[in-house]
Design a protein around this motif. Sequence first.
Motif, PDB file in Angstrom:
ATOM      1  N   LYS A 119     -67.896  57.050  -2.482  1.00  0.00           N
ATOM      2  CA  LYS A 119     -67.032  58.145  -2.926  1.00  0.00           C
ATOM      3  C   LYS A 119     -66.440  58.933  -1.769  1.00  0.00           C
ATOM      4  O   LYS A 119     -65.653  59.843  -1.974  1.00  0.00           O
ATOM      5  CB  LYS A 119     -67.830  59.117  -3.800  1.00  0.00           C
ATOM      6  CG  LYS A 119     -68.121  58.539  -5.162  1.00  0.00           C
ATOM      7  CD  LYS A 119     -68.687  59.591  -6.074  1.00  0.00           C
ATOM      8  CE  LYS A 119     -68.854  58.994  -7.462  1.00  0.00           C
ATOM      9  NZ  LYS A 119     -69.183  59.968  -8.458  1.00  0.00           N
ATOM     10  N   SER A 120     -66.883  58.645  -0.577  1.00  0.00           N
ATOM     11  CA  SER A 120     -66.384  59.404   0.567  1.00  0.00           C
ATOM     12  C   SER A 120     -66.253  58.445   1.734  1.00  0.00           C
ATOM     13  O   SER A 120     -66.625  57.282   1.619  1.00  0.00           O
ATOM     14  CB  SER A 120     -67.369  60.531   0.902  1.00  0.00           C
ATOM     15  OG  SER A 120     -68.641  59.979   1.174  1.00  0.00           O
ATOM     16  N   ILE A 121     -65.735  58.941   2.855  1.00  0.00           N
ATOM     17  CA  ILE A 121     -65.670  58.065   4.011  1.00  0.00           C
ATOM     18  C   ILE A 121     -66.865  58.327   4.905  1.00  0.00           C
ATOM     19  O   ILE A 121     -67.431  59.413   4.914  1.00  0.00           O
ATOM     20  CB  ILE A 121     -64.351  58.216   4.794  1.00  0.00           C
ATOM     21  CG1 ILE A 121     -64.191  59.631   5.330  1.00  0.00           C
ATOM     22  CG2 ILE A 121     -63.158  57.811   3.955  1.00  0.00           C
ATOM     23  CD1 ILE A 121     -63.372  59.659   6.591  1.00  0.00           C
ATOM     24  N   ASP A 122     -67.227  57.308   5.622  1.00  0.00           N
ATOM     25  CA  ASP A 122     -68.350  57.410   6.530  1.00  0.00           C
ATOM     26  C   ASP A 122     -67.897  58.202   7.758  1.00  0.00           C
ATOM     27  O   ASP A 122     -67.018  57.759   8.501  1.00  0.00           O
ATOM     28  CB  ASP A 122     -68.756  55.979   6.911  1.00  0.00           C
ATOM     29  CG  ASP A 122     -69.941  55.945   7.845  1.00  0.00           C
ATOM     30  OD1 ASP A 122     -70.386  57.035   8.264  1.00  0.00           O
ATOM     31  OD2 ASP A 122     -70.395  54.839   8.150  1.00  0.00           O
ATOM     32  N   PRO A 123     -68.475  59.403   7.977  1.00  0.00           N
ATOM     33  CA  PRO A 123     -67.972  60.241   9.071  1.00  0.00           C
ATOM     34  C   PRO A 123     -68.407  59.769  10.459  1.00  0.00           C
ATOM     35  O   PRO A 123     -67.914  60.292  11.457  1.00  0.00           O
ATOM     36  CB  PRO A 123     -68.546  61.621   8.756  1.00  0.00           C
ATOM     37  CG  PRO A 123     -69.761  61.354   7.937  1.00  0.00           C
ATOM     38  CD  PRO A 123     -69.549  60.045   7.231  1.00  0.00           C
ATOM     39  N   ALA A 124     -69.303  58.767  10.517  1.00  0.00           N
ATOM     40  CA  ALA A 124     -69.801  58.327  11.830  1.00  0.00           C
ATOM     41  C   ALA A 124     -68.632  57.821  12.677  1.00  0.00           C
ATOM     42  O   ALA A 124     -67.844  56.987  12.232  1.00  0.00           O
ATOM     43  CB  ALA A 124     -70.843  57.227  11.653  1.00  0.00           C
TER      44      ALA A 124
END
Lengths: 323, 248
Positions: free
Chosen positions: B24-29
């Motif tokens: 549901k979101s993007i991986d902020p790494a």
Amino acid sequence: MEKKILVILEQRNGKIKKSSFEALTVAQNLASSLGFSVDAALIGNEVENLSEVFSYCSCKLVHFTHADLQLYSSSAYKKIAVEYASQQGCEIILLSNTSLGKDLAPRVAIGLKAGLVSDCISLEQKENQLFAVRPIYAGKALQEVKLNSEVKVFSLRPNVFKAVQLETKANEKISTVVEENPDLSNRVKQIIRSEGKLDVAEADIIVSGGRGVKGPEHFNLIEGLAEQLGAAVGASRAVVDAGWRPHEDQVGQTGKTVSPSLYVACGISGAIQHLAGMSSSKYIVAINKDKDAPIFTVADYGIAGDLFEILPILTEEIKKLKS
Amino acid sequence: MKIAVCVSHVPDTATRIKIAADQKSIDPAGVSFVLNPYDEYAVEEALKTKEKFGGEVVVLSVGGDRVKETIRKSLAMGVDEGVHLKTDEALDSFAIAQALADEIKSLGSELVFMGKQSVDYDSGMVGQLTAELLSFNSISVCVTFNLDGNTITAEREIEGGKEIVETSLPCIITAQKGLNEPRYASLKGIMAAKKKVIQEKPVASTPALVENLQLKMPTAKNPGRILGTDSSAVPELVKLLHEEAKVI
Ligand SMILES: Cc1cc2nc3c(=O)[nH]c(=O)nc-3n(C[C@H](O)[C@H](O)[C@H](O)COP(=O)(O)OP(=O)(O)OC[C@H]3O[C@@H](n4cnc5c(N)ncnc54)[C@H](O)[C@@H]3O)c2cc1C
Ligand SMILES: Nc1ncnc2c1ncn2[C@@H]1O[C@H](COP(=O)(O)O)[C@@H](O)[C@H]1O
């Protein structure tokens, strides 16, 4: 009361826009699967060929007129749309995600206490719920969403949904409402048109030039090909920033997002921000002398050569084909 | 006059997007976040307006702790005050607009600048939503802005040209590229920004109108064909476009 879809149509210069016909087709399909009826609202004083609406959708057309409504007024258009939709109890509102639709849709949503999904590229019903898909991060990812509000507003990306003519034209039901004292507190006074220019956001074919074109004086190569194809001229940010082309021609993440049937990229490397704006085009042609340029990763067909040699011949060949 | 400017904190446009495990979101790494490019124009226009007419500029941003970076960047450009409307939830545009509207109202600001869109979710609606919640006028996608007494004239970009829009205060303007050239933060500005206090206010949670169901990657295209390295490939290209793609 029968449940209703409202399509807010758009006219420019008294002509109904193609994207409005696309929205009518979407409404027609949703209405038949949900058992809704369709109303279409058109705001503007003098509009040609109103009956064309019935080629795409079996609906009731309401034409709101007043001399001052020919040009867009966010305050007046919003009020008309909101009042009509609430009187009629419309549950689904469709607009096109054009410059007018982008401005108007959020206003209509607040007026109707509705949720809004902007820039939809797909809108489908499953088990009586509507699911919309929209590109995010300039098309690097897709988001699937649904609205939890009772009234739902969707704006549809132009050029993605196909306008399909009905087999037999629907019966014409037109009512004209003459507006009195429209609220013009926020209004367009004048339109400044770029002389005879086809806009990249509306074109079915785009020929774009990048830094590989070497200078503004060589853009006649791009323009020549565009003319043969009936295409709009686009540009990468590098050439816009260099002042070779106006900003309105820029394609990409901080320019326009386009999805034409054919996109021809000439001397454009294919930086991620450029790809973001055009990679959803149906067919992509790349002409670039560097065979490792990233533009080739999205191109359907490419020529890894010198655009100065290729473009004149390509233009000539297309001219032959057309004649 | 209190001029408000609303900014969002978004992944750099050069970032490659990876979808997180929650779908549901993007991986902020590995993602670097920046001040939304359109909001730089908004900040610049707010500062220019202050320089012309006086007053002060307040920057607002809704989000988790990392939006402070973006507030700080605006302060370094010359904004006077920062307000962080804090929430750890991923709010929809309607909730963001509500939070901004409430704060703008309590600031008593009548002129607000925003960007035409955040380059993360690309919604392009928070400006108009906020204006409607406040019953303010608003003009979106502006490439020029002129304030004369109470009257605002702006040009907005439309398909194949521009339109000149006239309205009056109170008003929200959303900025398009071309409105101005955003200034760089000076060293002095950066130092001064470090000393400014960012006010923090919690945002009440509201049920989402727009429910994010899932993120997907677009279907990758099949690699295309390089037909040749010079104009001898042109006839084949034209034939393919005509007969296979059927686009010309
Ligand atoms: C915040 C941000 C937003 C951005 N937004 C956008 C955006 O919206 N749109 C956008 O386009 N960019 C955008 N960019 C810029 C982007 O990163 C690239 O810098 C830009 O797209 C490069 O433009 P170009 O391909 O024309 O130039 P270059 O990258 O310089 O590429 C030129 C290409 O031409 C080729 N070439 C040279 N000579 C010839 C020849 N004779 N024949 C054939 N090929 C030749 C070269 O091989 C090269 O691949 C953005 C950048 C940032 C940081
Ligand atoms: N979380 C946020 N905090 C403050 N301003 C925001 C936020 N999200 C969006 N905005 C403002 O609204 C504009 C349009 O954003 P959007 O509707 O999300 O595309 C942005 O350019 C910002 O100026």
